[in-house]
Write a protein that holds these residues in place. Structure first.
Motif, short mmCIF file in Angstrom:
data_model
loop_
_atom_site.label_atom_id
_atom_site.label_comp_id
_atom_site.label_asym_id
_atom_site.label_seq_id
_atom_site.Cartn_x
_atom_site.Cartn_y
_atom_site.Cartn_z
N GLY A 1 -0.96 -0.27 0.98
CA GLY A 1 -1.73 -1.14 1.86
C GLY A 1 -1.63 -2.60 1.48
O GLY A 1 -1.51 -3.47 2.34
N CYS A 2 -1.66 -2.89 0.17
CA CYS A 2 -1.56 -4.27 -0.30
C CYS A 2 -0.24 -4.91 0.10
O CYS A 2 -0.20 -6.03 0.62
CB CYS A 2 -1.68 -4.32 -1.83
SG CYS A 2 -3.30 -3.89 -2.46
N PRO B 1 6.50 -3.30 7.61
CA PRO B 1 5.04 -3.40 7.45
C PRO B 1 4.35 -3.68 8.77
O PRO B 1 4.82 -4.48 9.58
CB PRO B 1 4.88 -4.57 6.47
CG PRO B 1 6.15 -5.35 6.56
CD PRO B 1 7.22 -4.38 6.94
N GLY C 1 0.26 -4.06 9.79
CA GLY C 1 -1.14 -4.00 9.37
C GLY C 1 -1.24 -3.65 7.91
O GLY C 1 -0.62 -4.30 7.06
N ASP C 2 -1.97 -2.57 7.60
CA ASP C 2 -2.12 -2.17 6.20
C ASP C 2 -1.32 -0.91 5.87
O ASP C 2 -1.66 -0.15 4.97
CB ASP C 2 -3.59 -1.99 5.84
CG ASP C 2 -4.26 -0.89 6.66
OD1 ASP C 2 -3.64 -0.36 7.60
OD2 ASP C 2 -5.42 -0.56 6.34
N GLU C 3 -0.22 -0.69 6.60
CA GLU C 3 0.66 0.43 6.31
C GLU C 3 2.09 0.06 6.69
O GLU C 3 2.35 -1.01 7.24
CB GLU C 3 0.22 1.69 7.05
CG GLU C 3 0.16 1.54 8.55
CD GLU C 3 -0.44 2.76 9.25
OE1 GLU C 3 0.06 3.08 10.33
OE2 GLU C 3 -1.37 3.37 8.70
N LYS D 1 3.00 -8.25 4.06
CA LYS D 1 4.24 -8.26 4.85
C LYS D 1 5.51 -8.24 3.97
O LYS D 1 6.51 -8.89 4.28
CB LYS D 1 4.27 -9.42 5.83
CG LYS D 1 3.18 -9.36 6.88
CD LYS D 1 3.27 -10.52 7.83
CE LYS D 1 2.27 -10.50 8.96
NZ LYS D 1 0.98 -9.96 8.77
N ALA E 1 1.88 -3.90 2.41
CA ALA E 1 2.04 -3.97 3.87
C ALA E 1 1.28 -5.17 4.42
O ALA E 1 1.81 -5.92 5.25
CB ALA E 1 1.55 -2.68 4.51
N LYS E 2 0.03 -5.37 3.97
CA LYS E 2 -0.76 -6.53 4.44
C LYS E 2 -0.08 -7.84 4.08
O LYS E 2 -0.18 -8.82 4.81
CB LYS E 2 -2.15 -6.50 3.81
CG LYS E 2 -3.10 -5.52 4.45
CD LYS E 2 -4.45 -5.58 3.76
CE LYS E 2 -5.33 -4.43 4.22
NZ LYS E 2 -6.58 -4.33 3.45
N SER F 1 -5.36 -10.38 0.60
CA SER F 1 -6.54 -9.51 0.81
C SER F 1 -7.83 -10.02 0.18
O SER F 1 -8.90 -9.53 0.51
CB SER F 1 -6.24 -8.10 0.27
OG SER F 1 -5.83 -8.17 -1.08
N THR G 1 -2.94 2.77 -2.97
CA THR G 1 -3.55 1.43 -2.91
C THR G 1 -2.53 0.34 -2.66
O THR G 1 -2.72 -0.51 -1.79
CB THR G 1 -4.31 1.14 -4.22
OG1 THR G 1 -5.20 2.23 -4.49
CG2 THR G 1 -5.09 -0.15 -4.13
#
Length: 198
Positions: free
Chosen positions: A129-130, A155, A157-159, A135, A132-133, A77, A126
């Motif tokens: 999202g980290c 995962p 995207g960001d979720e 993977k 998930a991005k 990220s 927070t």
């Protein structure tokens, strides 16, 4: 065979240099960089460590010796972003995936786990999202604030496409993608993580 990355001088990485300075001056604190912001976590309490060790025990029993506490995970990220999960299950060749600043490429992580503390919103929002991005296939949260165990998988995207919340009294079997059959007693883990009251 993959080659290990060469770490860059911290002078080229001002936030990493600052994070390392904070860790040196405040031993025991966890310092992470998420979205370009430094996050400093307090020293874990005893029940936090009890929950962590109880969670880790089944991995060791099934021979997954690569269930490791407190190793760095490099995030895609931002140029200096990284996190330090409470516990990670990694591939046997994780040492070949060093990126820099003692952090490893997310590709070698099968599972990350966090035990919530006073900064529980970071773990529940927070970091979802980290991870998930990045993977990370499985993210487990021992949510001491709400007395729940969260298992996030798939995962996208960001979720995470799947987010299951488990209550005391349930037995949870983690996905096979971690490399072994591991079941957890939710009540036992949550009880271990509760601070003692006088």
């Amino acid at each position: 065979m993959s080659a290990a990355a060469v770490e860059r001088p911290h002078g080229d990485r001002p936030q990493i240099a600052e994070a390392n300075l904070i860790m040196e001056s405040l031993p025991g604190r966890r310092v992470e960089i998420i979205g370009g912001q430094l996050l400093v976590s307090q020293v874990p309490d005893g029940p936090h460590s009890e929950a962590l060790m109880l969670f880790a025990a089944p991995f060791l029993q099934v021979g997954l010796v690569r269930a490791l506490p407190g190793i760095g995970l490099w995030l895609p990220s931002g140029p200096e972003d990284y996190v330090i999960p409470d516990l990670s299950v990694v591939d046997d060749d994780y040492r070949d995936h060093l990126v820099e600043n003692s952090c490893y490429d997310p590709a070698c992580f099968r599972l990350v786990m966090e035990v919530t503390s006073s900064n529980w919103k970071t773990d529940l929002r927070t970091k979802v999202g980290c991870y998930a991005k990045a993977k990370i296939p499985v993210y487990v949260i021992i949510d001491r604030q709400h007395q729940r165990l969260h298992v996030l998988t798939d995962p996208a995207g960001d979720e995470y496409a799947s987010h299951r919340v488990h209550a005391p009294g349930e037995i949870v079997t983690l996905p096979d993608s971690i490399g072994a059959k591991v079941s957890l007693d939710v009540e036992q883990i949550l009880k271990a993580g509760q601070p003692r009251t006088s």
